[in-house]
Design a protein around this motif. Structure first.
Motif, PDB file in Angstrom:
ATOM      1  N   GLU A 184      40.156  73.131 103.767  1.00  0.00           N
ATOM      2  CA  GLU A 184      40.509  74.401 103.130  1.00  0.00           C
ATOM      3  C   GLU A 184      41.686  74.268 102.177  1.00  0.00           C
ATOM      4  OE1 GLU A 184      38.786  77.030 103.439  1.00  0.00           O
ATOM      5  OE2 GLU A 184      37.659  76.799 105.296  1.00  0.00           O
ATOM      6  N   ALA A 185      42.227  73.067 102.018  1.00  0.00           N
ATOM      7  CA  ALA A 185      43.503  72.902 101.322  1.00  0.00           C
ATOM      8  C   ALA A 185      43.469  73.403  99.876  1.00  0.00           C
ATOM      9  CB  ALA A 185      43.941  71.442 101.373  1.00  0.00           C
ATOM     10  N   VAL A 186      42.453  73.051  99.133  1.00  0.00           N
ATOM     11  CA  VAL A 186      42.408  73.451  97.721  1.00  0.00           C
ATOM     12  C   VAL A 186      42.267  74.967  97.604  1.00  0.00           C
ATOM     13  CG1 VAL A 186      41.100  73.269  95.580  1.00  0.00           C
ATOM     14  CG2 VAL A 186      41.542  71.219  96.947  1.00  0.00           C
ATOM     15  N   ARG A 187      41.395  75.555  98.425  1.00  0.00           N
ATOM     16  CA  ARG A 187      41.193  77.001  98.390  1.00  0.00           C
ATOM     17  C   ARG A 187      42.493  77.740  98.755  1.00  0.00           C
ATOM     18  NH1 ARG A 187      37.812  81.127 101.509  1.00  0.00           N
ATOM     19  NH2 ARG A 187      38.192  79.907 103.385  1.00  0.00           N
ATOM     20  N   VAL A 188      43.192  77.254  99.778  1.00  0.00           N
ATOM     21  CA  VAL A 188      44.456  77.881 100.178  1.00  0.00           C
ATOM     22  C   VAL A 188      45.493  77.749  99.074  1.00  0.00           C
ATOM     23  CG1 VAL A 188      46.415  77.690 101.775  1.00  0.00           C
ATOM     24  CG2 VAL A 188      44.070  77.661 102.654  1.00  0.00           C
ATOM     25  N   LEU A 189      45.591  76.584  98.472  1.00  0.00           N
ATOM     26  CA  LEU A 189      46.569  76.383  97.407  1.00  0.00           C
ATOM     27  C   LEU A 189      46.293  77.276  96.205  1.00  0.00           C
ATOM     28  CD1 LEU A 189      47.300  72.578  97.451  1.00  0.00           C
ATOM     29  CD2 LEU A 189      49.004  74.391  97.279  1.00  0.00           C
ATOM     30  N   ASP A 190      45.046  77.399  95.815  1.00  0.00           N
ATOM     31  CA  ASP A 190      44.718  78.272  94.683  1.00  0.00           C
ATOM     32  C   ASP A 190      45.188  79.703  94.961  1.00  0.00           C
ATOM     33  OD1 ASP A 190      43.580  76.157  93.337  1.00  0.00           O
ATOM     34  OD2 ASP A 190      41.509  76.704  93.827  1.00  0.00           O
ATOM     35  N   ALA A 191      44.914  80.194  96.179  1.00  0.00           N
ATOM     36  CA  ALA A 191      45.324  81.555  96.535  1.00  0.00           C
ATOM     37  C   ALA A 191      46.831  81.674  96.631  1.00  0.00           C
ATOM     38  CB  ALA A 191      44.668  81.953  97.859  1.00  0.00           C
ATOM     39  N   ALA A 192      47.492  80.667  97.208  1.00  0.00           N
ATOM     40  CA  ALA A 192      48.945  80.716  97.364  1.00  0.00           C
ATOM     41  C   ALA A 192      49.660  80.681  96.021  1.00  0.00           C
ATOM     42  CB  ALA A 192      49.410  79.557  98.238  1.00  0.00           C
ATOM     43  N   GLU A 193      49.161  79.880  95.109  1.00  0.00           N
ATOM     44  CA  GLU A 193      49.773  79.811  93.781  1.00  0.00           C
ATOM     45  C   GLU A 193      49.626  81.139  93.043  1.00  0.00           C
ATOM     46  OE1 GLU A 193      49.244  75.005  93.073  1.00  0.00           O
ATOM     47  OE2 GLU A 193      47.691  76.398  92.377  1.00  0.00           O
ATOM     48  N   ALA A 194      48.486  81.800  93.212  1.00  0.00           N
ATOM     49  CA  ALA A 194      48.300  83.106  92.577  1.00  0.00           C
ATOM     50  C   ALA A 194      49.270  84.135  93.171  1.00  0.00           C
ATOM     51  CB  ALA A 194      46.857  83.564  92.757  1.00  0.00           C
ATOM     52  N   ILE A 195      49.453  84.099  94.478  1.00  0.00           N
ATOM     53  CA  ILE A 195      50.398  85.019  95.128  1.00  0.00           C
ATOM     54  C   ILE A 195      51.820  84.738  94.660  1.00  0.00           C
ATOM     55  CG2 ILE A 195      51.458  85.551  97.366  1.00  0.00           C
ATOM     56  CD1 ILE A 195      48.598  85.142  98.569  1.00  0.00           C
ATOM     57  N   ALA A 196      52.191  83.470  94.601  1.00  0.00           N
ATOM     58  CA  ALA A 196      53.540  83.111  94.158  1.00  0.00           C
ATOM     59  C   ALA A 196      53.788  83.551  92.722  1.00  0.00           C
ATOM     60  CB  ALA A 196      53.752  81.605  94.296  1.00  0.00           C
ATOM     61  N   ALA A 197      52.760  83.437  91.878  1.00  0.00           N
ATOM     62  CA  ALA A 197      52.905  83.859  90.480  1.00  0.00           C
ATOM     63  C   ALA A 197      53.123  85.364  90.388  1.00  0.00           C
ATOM     64  CB  ALA A 197      51.677  83.440  89.679  1.00  0.00           C
ATOM     65  N   ARG A 198      52.402  86.131  91.202  1.00  0.00           N
ATOM     66  CA  ARG A 198      52.579  87.585  91.188  1.00  0.00           C
ATOM     67  C   ARG A 198      53.972  87.967  91.675  1.00  0.00           C
ATOM     68  NH1 ARG A 198      47.381  90.733  93.501  1.00  0.00           N
ATOM     69  NH2 ARG A 198      48.701  92.482  92.845  1.00  0.00           N
ATOM     70  N   GLU A 199      54.447  87.286  92.711  1.00  0.00           N
ATOM     71  CA  GLU A 199      55.778  87.602  93.219  1.00  0.00           C
ATOM     72  C   GLU A 199      56.868  87.197  92.223  1.00  0.00           C
ATOM     73  OE1 GLU A 199      56.019  86.006  97.179  1.00  0.00           O
ATOM     74  OE2 GLU A 199      54.992  87.774  98.004  1.00  0.00           O
ATOM     75  N   ALA A 200      56.645  86.120  91.484  1.00  0.00           N
ATOM     76  CA  ALA A 200      57.589  85.738  90.441  1.00  0.00           C
ATOM     77  C   ALA A 200      57.647  86.803  89.344  1.00  0.00           C
ATOM     78  CB  ALA A 200      57.214  84.381  89.854  1.00  0.00           C
TER      79      ALA A 200
ATOM     80  N   CYS B 152      56.393  78.363 102.394  1.00  0.00           N
ATOM     81  CA  CYS B 152      55.552  78.581 103.572  1.00  0.00           C
ATOM     82  C   CYS B 152      55.023  80.013 103.617  1.00  0.00           C
ATOM     83  CB  CYS B 152      56.370  78.263 104.822  1.00  0.00           C
ATOM     84  SG  CYS B 152      55.402  78.216 106.332  1.00  0.00           S
ATOM     85  N   CYS B 153      55.815  80.977 103.164  1.00  0.00           N
ATOM     86  CA  CYS B 153      55.368  82.372 103.190  1.00  0.00           C
ATOM     87  C   CYS B 153      54.166  82.592 102.282  1.00  0.00           C
ATOM     88  CB  CYS B 153      56.518  83.295 102.795  1.00  0.00           C
ATOM     89  SG  CYS B 153      57.862  83.325 104.004  1.00  0.00           S
ATOM     90  N   ALA B 154      54.187  81.987 101.099  1.00  0.00           N
ATOM     91  CA  ALA B 154      53.047  82.127 100.185  1.00  0.00           C
ATOM     92  C   ALA B 154      51.795  81.505 100.789  1.00  0.00           C
ATOM     93  CB  ALA B 154      53.372  81.488  98.838  1.00  0.00           C
ATOM     94  N   VAL B 155      51.958  80.366 101.468  1.00  0.00           N
ATOM     95  CA  VAL B 155      50.817  79.721 102.113  1.00  0.00           C
ATOM     96  C   VAL B 155      50.299  80.580 103.254  1.00  0.00           C
ATOM     97  CG1 VAL B 155      50.117  77.720 103.488  1.00  0.00           C
ATOM     98  CG2 VAL B 155      51.474  77.397 101.414  1.00  0.00           C
TER      99      VAL B 155
END
Length: 221
Positions: free
Chosen positions: A180-196, A14-17
């Motif tokens: 907005e779901a696809v746009r949000v997911l693309d951004a959230a996945e990029a953020i999660a990857a950086r945090e990983a 939820c935080c990444a989203v």
């Protein structure tokens, strides 16, 4: 593909989203104070809604009576999340044990209720995720009534429409407009990857001040 959205949501949190929606300028989409009451499992899925009002304010029902929540369960498909508005201020259940079993049998992912939920021990026994404002033993009968299914609801100050998406975990509940779901997911996945990548750097003993430097502070710009 829309069918893939819940699966993608379950791989992040939820935080990444929430961060992704901040980055994209989608404000006020996160509801706080809806506690994880049964299981610690993250849920994500397409939203099916119903709204409750004080029984005294409900119009006369036409036809045979139907218990609150049952229509939403019948309309939902496996993997959906039922989202309930019960902001009457009346201490009365917006969801209960028989509804939990009916939803579990159908494969519904969980329920998010802005209001009280009853029979929480049954939800825990069934392993059915419940996120809600409070708990109660008081029945809805004679206290609150369902007035709308799959209309717009307000959850923790967030306007939610049927067909939107939700992700809920121990940190909070985030609602994503369907458009907005696809746009949000693309951004959230990029953020999660950086945090990983940052986590890997910390495990490699890089200094935390270096890992959480200027790049981290400006990550949502």
């Amino acid at each position: 593909m829309q069918d893939n959205i819940p699966r993608r949501l379950l791989r992040i949190d939820c935080c990444a989203v929430s961060d992704a929606m901040d980055k994209l300028g989608l404000k006020d989409q996160v509801a706080s104070g809806l506690a994880q009451r049964a299981t610690t499992r993250r849920i994500a899925g397409r939203v099916v809604t119903y709204r409750l009002v004080a029984a005294a304010d409900a119009p006369p029902a036409a036809g045979a009576p139907r218990h609150l929540g049952t229509t939403a369960i019948e309309l939902a498909t496996a993997g959906d999340v039922i989202v309930v508005e019960q902001r009457t201020g009346i201490d009365a259940g917006s969801w209960g044990g028989i509804l939990t079993l009916g939803a579990k049998v159908k494969g519904i992912a969980g329920v998010v209720a802005d209001g009280p939920v009853r029979d929480i021990d049954e939800a825990r026994a069934y392993g059915f995720p419940v996120y809600c404002r409070s708990l109660t033993a008081r029945t809805a009968r004679g206290r609150v009534a369902e007035v709308e299914v799959n209309g717009a609801v307000t959850i923790g100050g967030v306007l939610v429409n049927a067909g939107d998406y939700v992700i809920a975990d121990g940190s909070g509940v985030a609602f994503i407009p369907a458009t907005e779901a696809v746009r949000v997911l693309d951004a959230a996945e990029a953020i999660a990857a950086r945090e990983a990548a940052m986590a890997r750097a910390l495990l490699a003993r890089q200094p935390i001040t270096q890992v959480m430097g200027a790049d981290y502070e400006h990550m949502l710009r």
